[in-house]
Design an enzyme around this catalytic site. Structure first.
Site, PDB file in Angstrom:
ATOM      1  N   GLY A  79      21.591 -43.493  25.405  1.00 10.70           N
ATOM      2  CA  GLY A  79      20.451 -44.327  25.803  1.00 10.70           C
ATOM      3  C   GLY A  79      19.727 -43.621  26.935  1.00 10.70           C
ATOM      4  CE  LYS A  80      13.909 -40.301  28.005  1.00 12.65           C
ATOM      5  NZ  LYS A  80      14.384 -39.001  28.450  1.00 12.65           N
TER       6      LYS A  80
END
Ligand code: PMP
Length: 315
Positions: free
Chosen positions: A156-157
């Site tokens: 995930g960013k």
């Protein structure tokens, strides 16, 4: 960096100066935000600005949001439309970077993910090169380790995880290197501070698997397809040892910001003959054509900002 004139903020496009949050904002204190990063490429002949794989970027953006329990009514298509509208309002005739951010917006104290409100912002600004030396970068192995999936998932960013990237990047650049490679706890190579990595050894293109604490890069996926389909090269996803990198024939890093950055030295050792290799060169050429809509075969990867979306939409 020039500041944007406008921002998508509070559900509409407003002057950038109005896109502000209070210092107690949850995300600012605890890193509880997720972001995206995509590019628009200006094609001067066609007077067109092309977004590169925006649907894929927004799909990952929504996946990152899901990890942090951030919920939205927005669809991928809706987010692409907002971005096109924002860019048209800015009226850019140059290469740009687009930064969507979804963040926990409550102004409260308390570390948690649940029972919090979320907000969305999108801004864009003119942008060219991210790694200044992208044809012969010198990189080093960081002494920091990559955050593990069970600590803060790299897939995930997630804003908070970028403190890890910042440690990695600052140590390397203040020591005079262009970028850094980071190892997992088990000592295998994960990625760069904000880019995926590839090495070429004996004609085989090798990159770490998605289970090695990497961001599932869209440029990575693009390069895998191009290397296989256009260059006819075998691609393997497997763990990479640090010393394999010292001995490989070609090495490059991929990312929206970094594009395809050729690495020609690692920890003072030349890669191959110390110059950008033929596979990296060919991939950079192909990528350069595709992103600004000059390669008809890959038009489905670009979405025009200034005209109607063609029937084939980015997948
Ligand atoms: N890894 C990290 C940690 C990144 O921040 C990025 C940039 N988004 C990448 C890899 C490359 O991903 P992409 O090609 O989707 O930009």
């Amino acid at each position: 960096m020039a500041l944007p004139k406008y921002a998508y903020f509070g559900g509409k496009i407003v002057p950038y100066s109005e896109a502000k949050v209070g210092v107690l904002t949850h995300a600012l204190n605890y890193g509880t935000a997720v972001f995206g990063g995509m590019r628009g490429y200006w094609n001067a002949d066609q007077e067109q600005l092309y977004l590169f794989r925006p649907n894929d970027h927004f799909r990952r953006f929504l996946e990152s949001a899901k990890l942090l329990l951030i919920e939205f009514d927005h669809t991928i298509e809706g987010l692409v439309e907002i971005t096109r509208e924002l860019l048209r309002k800015e009226g850019y005739q140059c290469n740009v970077y687009i930064r969507p951010l979804a963040y926990k917006s409550d102004e409260i104290i308390g570390v948690k993910l649940h029972d919090l409100h979320s907000a969305l912002s999108i801004v864009s600004f003119p942008f060219e090169r991210y790694v200044a030396n992208d044809t012969n970068a010198h990189v080093t192995f960081s002494s920091w380790r990559r955050v593990d999936d069970n600590m803060i998932p790299a897939r995930g960013k997630i804003s908070g995880a970028y403190a890890n990237s910042a440690f990695i990047k600052t140590d390397a650049t203040t020591a005079g290197f262009d970028e850094a490679l980071v190892l997992n706890e088990d000592g295998h190579v994960s990625e760069g501070s904000a880019m995926n990595i590839f090495m070429v050894r004996n004609g085989v293109v090798i990159t770490p698997p998605v289970t090695d604490n990497i961001l599932e890069g869209i440029t990575r996926r693009t390069v895998v397809e191009l290397a296989r389909e256009e260059l006819g090269l075998p691609i393997i996803e497997r763990k990479i040892d640090r010393t394999e990198v010292y001995l490989c024939d070609e090495f490059f890093m991929t990312g929206t910001a970094a594009q395809i950055t050729a690495v020609t030295r690692v920890d003072h050792r030349p890669i191959g003959n110390g110059e950008m290799g033929p596979i990296t060169t060919r991939l950079r050429q192909l990528f350069g054509e595709i992103v600004c809509g000059r390669n008809l075969k890959y038009l489905h990867w670009v979405v025009p900002v200034y005209k109607e979306i063609p029937e084939v939409v980015s997948n």
